[in-house]
Every structure is written in C-alpha cells, then in structure tokens.
Scaffold this active site. Structure first.
Site, mmCIF file in Angstrom:
data_model
loop_
_atom_site.group_PDB
_atom_site.id
_atom_site.type_symbol
_atom_site.label_atom_id
_atom_site.label_comp_id
_atom_site.label_asym_id
_atom_site.label_seq_id
_atom_site.Cartn_x
_atom_site.Cartn_y
_atom_site.Cartn_z
ATOM 1 N N GLU A 87 85.493 30.675 -1.205
ATOM 2 C CA GLU A 87 86.911 30.312 -1.009
ATOM 3 C C GLU A 87 86.936 30.724 0.456
ATOM 4 O O GLU A 87 86.946 31.906 0.870
ATOM 5 C CB GLU A 87 87.912 30.878 -1.793
ATOM 6 N N GLU A 126 105.687 29.732 -4.434
ATOM 7 C CA GLU A 126 104.901 30.793 -3.479
ATOM 8 C C GLU A 126 105.450 31.786 -2.977
ATOM 9 O O GLU A 126 106.614 32.068 -3.158
ATOM 10 C CB GLU A 126 104.175 29.983 -2.449
ATOM 11 N N GLU A 172 103.369 25.735 -4.474
ATOM 12 C CA GLU A 172 101.961 25.594 -4.614
ATOM 13 C C GLU A 172 101.763 24.953 -5.995
ATOM 14 O O GLU A 172 102.188 25.290 -6.989
ATOM 15 C CB GLU A 172 101.083 26.699 -4.626
ATOM 16 N N ARG A 231 89.811 30.717 3.065
ATOM 17 C CA ARG A 231 91.096 30.926 3.372
ATOM 18 C C ARG A 231 91.939 30.457 4.438
ATOM 19 O O ARG A 231 93.148 30.525 4.595
ATOM 20 C CB ARG A 231 91.386 32.407 2.712
ATOM 21 N N HIS A 250 93.831 27.257 1.183
ATOM 22 C CA HIS A 250 92.557 27.705 0.831
ATOM 23 C C HIS A 250 91.656 26.597 0.196
ATOM 24 O O HIS A 250 91.974 25.909 -0.633
ATOM 25 C CB HIS A 250 92.788 28.804 -0.254
ATOM 26 N N ASP A 260 95.366 -4.441 13.805
ATOM 27 C CA ASP A 260 95.565 -3.967 15.466
ATOM 28 C C ASP A 260 95.181 -2.703 15.498
ATOM 29 O O ASP A 260 96.034 -1.706 15.184
ATOM 30 C CB ASP A 260 97.011 -4.159 15.992
ATOM 31 N N GLU A 277 93.849 24.014 -2.067
ATOM 32 C CA GLU A 277 95.090 24.649 -2.420
ATOM 33 C C GLU A 277 96.297 24.569 -1.333
ATOM 34 O O GLU A 277 96.521 25.319 -0.692
ATOM 35 C CB GLU A 277 94.779 26.234 -2.920
ATOM 36 N N GLU A 329 99.761 24.416 0.337
ATOM 37 C CA GLU A 329 100.914 25.089 -0.046
ATOM 38 C C GLU A 329 102.095 24.165 0.929
ATOM 39 O O GLU A 329 101.573 23.527 1.732
ATOM 40 C CB GLU A 329 100.988 26.740 0.425
ATOM 41 N N ARG A 367 91.557 39.300 -0.797
ATOM 42 C CA ARG A 367 92.233 38.214 -0.198
ATOM 43 C C ARG A 367 92.412 38.519 1.034
ATOM 44 O O ARG A 367 93.183 37.923 1.884
ATOM 45 C CB ARG A 367 93.380 37.916 -0.996
#
Length: 469
Positions: free
Chosen positions: A357, A212, A220, A359, A269, A51, A130, A132, A339
């Site tokens: 990457e 973390e 993580e 983030r 990330h 359904d 990644e 967390e 970062r």
C-alpha cells in the site's frame, strides 16, 4: 462486448444518444455526444475526429486534427443523462498514422501493462486505490489582481456549532474526529448509500463506505481492486458518479487534497500487487509475508518517490497535505500494519491478499498516469534488485529529529517534484511507456499553468502576517 454486440446492446436498451468519453492530459474527463442514428460499427475502426488543440496539453492548432476510437468493452448506460445514453470510453489516435497518441493517458496505461508482460515479471498489475473526498453544501472562490478568497461550507462543519440554523441541532464532527461516528454525527449516510447504489449500477464492486477523519464532510467509498487500465477507467466513473450524485442532492464534492486548514486532507492510498499465471508474485516468506520481488518493488518506489510525486501528487494543493512533522505519508519507509510509513504492508494471512500500500498519492492525480508511474518505478526496483533497507516498525510521527533525519522524504512542493522528474525519468521511458515528449510537456504544463500562477499570487494569510511590516 464486441462492436457488433455493442450495437445490439444499444438497440435492446432503446438508446437514443451515444456519449464518447476520454481523459485529458491533466486528468479531467471530456466528452461529446452523437445521436444513435450516427452510431455504426465502423466507428470502432475509423473513429471520430475532434480538435486536439482545444484539449489542455495536447496538440498545437496547426496540427490539431485527432481521432477518438471507442473501446467496445467499456460500453454502459450513463446513469445521469435523462435521455437514454450509451457511454463509451475512448482511446486517442493520430488520424494519419492510426497510431496511439503519446499524450493519451489511457494509451500510456495500456503500454505500462504491455511492458509488465514483456519483462516476464508478471502478466497483471492489480491496483486498488482509495480516493477520499469532501462533501460541501456551498463553495465560493475568486482570484484577481487585487483580491483572492475561498469559502467552503457545510452544516456538518465544526465551525458551524454557533451558527443560527433555526434550529442548530449540533452533532458536528470535531476536527480529526470524523472517523466512524454513527448518525446523526455522520450526516452523510444516505448520500453515500445512494452513491454506492449508482456505482454498483455501472458494474463497480464496492466493498465499504464510511465517513473519514476530517470534519466538514470527508468521506471514503472503497472499490474492489482491478487491473491497471480497467482501474483507470473505473476511477473516472467513480469521480463522475460521486460528483453527479452530490449535485442532484444539492451538494458538491471535491477531490482536491487539502480544502480545509488544520484538519486531515484527502489521500488516495494505492494497493498494488503483481500476478503471474494466476499466482500473486508478492507473496513469499520474507518480511510481513512478502516475496523478494515485492521488497524490490518497494525499493523502486523509495528510489523514485520524489519524481513519482509529479504524477501521484500533481497539484500545488497536494503539498498542503504532504507536510513533514504532521500525520502525513511523507516518510519513505515500509512497515507492516504501520500507517505512519509511506509504504504499508496490510496485515493478512492469505497469500492472495499480499500487497503493498503506497499511501502518498492523492485523488487530484490522473489515475492512468499515477498507476502507470507507480508500476514503472516498482518494476525498476525489481529489475535492478533495489534493496529497500530495513523496515521501520515504530511510530515515525513520534521519532526524535535526529532519527527522522535519516529517513528520506517525498517531494515538498510540486516544483520540487517536477525538478526531480527532470533528472529521474529514465525508468518511465522503458518500453516507450512514457516518452520524452510526455515528460517534457507534463513539466512545462504543470510549471506554467499551475506552479507559477500559485507562486506569483499573494494569499490572504500573507496580509495577516505582513501587512503592517
């Protein structure tokens, strides 16, 4: 495995039940189970009916019949069900036309992979998320017309240094000091190790696990990158296993981005690279060892970032994490090793490891949709040679306001992200990867089911601020 091999695998493992899993529109794994006596090779061709009107964001009740068709390559034994159970991830089909269902997230991801190949830019998009998460020992919440509250708790929380624990042994990570202390401050080593073992038991390659930054059980566990659809499958197994290992140990896990005030939230990330004929097309002789296509890919992410947020940061809670002025990946700049930029170029001298990457995303997202949207934005950048501008090799969190004003930001609320998606989604429609129907339904569902209910309710902090006005 082929369908015939899956049948044989079931016999060899004395399977008693077969579990069919699929991801709903919002991003929660759904399933139903049949006895193995009903499991025949024809199911991989004909599928099984269900359904579709009972799944959030899918069919109306007057047109509700849908079919699931299992993918034989996803067969494995479920590690949690007591009775030996074969698990299969499924695609969703229209039972009349036999075509893939436009709102099936896995079908969208499959079309994204096909579109990449059709462009000639590459044949494989590798994704390395990644995600967390927080581990708590108690969670309580309620919301009604005259009250609302939430409470999360764990013995590891810094707020419990004064609690009577008979005895309270201390060793609780301070706010923003949870990154890498050894046990006993890191109280979750054994739990994470058990999670890793179960993750590996279903074929997942795990590279590392650690506590973390936040207090109160933020963790993580890093998995090996994979192709887009396969990583969408893997992310669902990841969440399923992490939650179930926690529950059988008397704990609870959440992937919501910001369950704690005044400490780090949980991100996801996403590392991305595009390969062609076994070569990494993101490796080159440009900035930080990137190719022009990699820089154009970044340009596409920057151009479409606000609309992307509708899929990469799809909860109202996402924007409790994405707050300008704090250490959050909101600044749309790129930089090597940095970062504080939303787009980081990890340091590596190996051309095979060159990647971007992103983030900003968080683990409340539907992985298939998140990864597909990122790929489509990046491909739009490559196809249109979008210049990402100059890199910013400085701490963006420490920039003076006048300099920061020149750097664009991601969306500040889910409502803003959905408004951006309304006007900026042509890049998602290429190759019929996303469709107008998917975009319209996503905006409608998110607005009516999430944005409006949150926007209309008073919250406890407002009583603290305004009750005596």
């Amino acid at each position: 495995m082929t369908p015939k091999e899956v049948i044989q695998f079931a016999k060899e493992n004395n399977v008693q039940m077969v579990d069919y899993k699929f991801l709903d529109f919002v991003g929660i794994w759904q399933h139903f189970t049949t006895p193995v006596s009903e499991f025949e090779e024809e199911v991989f061709e004909d599928g099984l009916g269900f359904d579709g009107s009972s799944i959030r964001g899918w069919q109306p009740i007057h047109n509700s019949d849908m079919a699931i068709v299992p993918d034989p390559s996803t067969a494995m034994i479920d590690p949690f069900v007591e009775m030996t159970t074969l698990s299969l991830i499924c695609n969703i089909y229209d039972p009349i036309t036999k075509e893939g269902y436009s709102r099936d997230p896995r079908f969208i991801a499959q079309k994204a992979e096909a579109y990449l190949k059709s462009t000639g830019i590459g044949d494989t998009a590798f994704i390395g998320p990644e995600p967390e998460f927080f581990v708590f020992e108690d969670v309580r919440y309620a919301s009604s017309c005259n009250q609302s509250f939430y409470s999360v708790d764990t013995t590891e929380g810094i707020w419990n240094t004064g609690r009577e624990e008979y005895p309270n042994l201390g060793y609780k990570p301070r706010h923003k000091e949870g990154y890498f202390p050894c046990a006993p401050t890191d109280s979750l080593v054994d739990l994470r190790n058990e999670m890793v073992q179960v993750l590996q038991s279903v074929g997942m390659r795990i590279e590392a696990s650690h506590h973390e930054v936040a207090t109160g059980g933020q963790c993580e566990i890093d998995m090996r990158f994979d192709s887009l659809v396969s990583m969408g499958d893997t992310l669902q197994w990841f969440k399923y296993i992490i939650k179930n290992v926690a529950v059988r140990n008397g704990k609870t896990v959440t992937f919501m981005p910001k369950p704690l005030f005044d400490d780090n939230g949980s991100g996801m990330h996403c590392h991305v690279s595009i390969w062609k004929d076994g070569e990494n097309t993101f490796a080159g002789d440009g900035y930080a060892g990137l190719s022009k296509n990699a820089l154009y890919f970044i340009g596409g992410i920057i151009k479409h970032a606000k609309a992307l947020c509708a899929f990469t940061n799809p909860s109202t809670n996402s924007y409790k994490r994405l707050v300008p002025g704090f250490e959050a990946p909101v600044n749309l700049a790129y930089s090597g090793r940095n970062r504080s930029a939303a787009l980081r170029i990890p340091t590596t001298s190996n051309p095979k490891s060159k990647r971007v990457e992103y983030r900003t995303p968080d683990p409340s997202s539907n992985g298939y949709l998140c990864f597909s949207a990122i790929l489509m934005a990046g491909l739009d950048g490559i196809e249109n040679k979008l210049d990402p501008g100059e890199p910013l090799d400085k701490d963006l969190y420490a920039l003076p306001p006048e300099e920061l004003a020149d750097i664009p930001c991601v969306a500040g609320t889910l409502a803003e992200a959905l408004e951006a998606l309304k006007t900026d989604h042509d890049f998602l429609l290429k190759g019929d990867v996303f469709t107008e129907d998917v975009i319209e339904k996503w905006i409608e569902y998110k607005t009516e089911a999430e944005v409006n209910p949150v926007r209309m309710r008073p919250v406890p902090e407002e009583f603290a601020l305004y009750y005596d006005c």
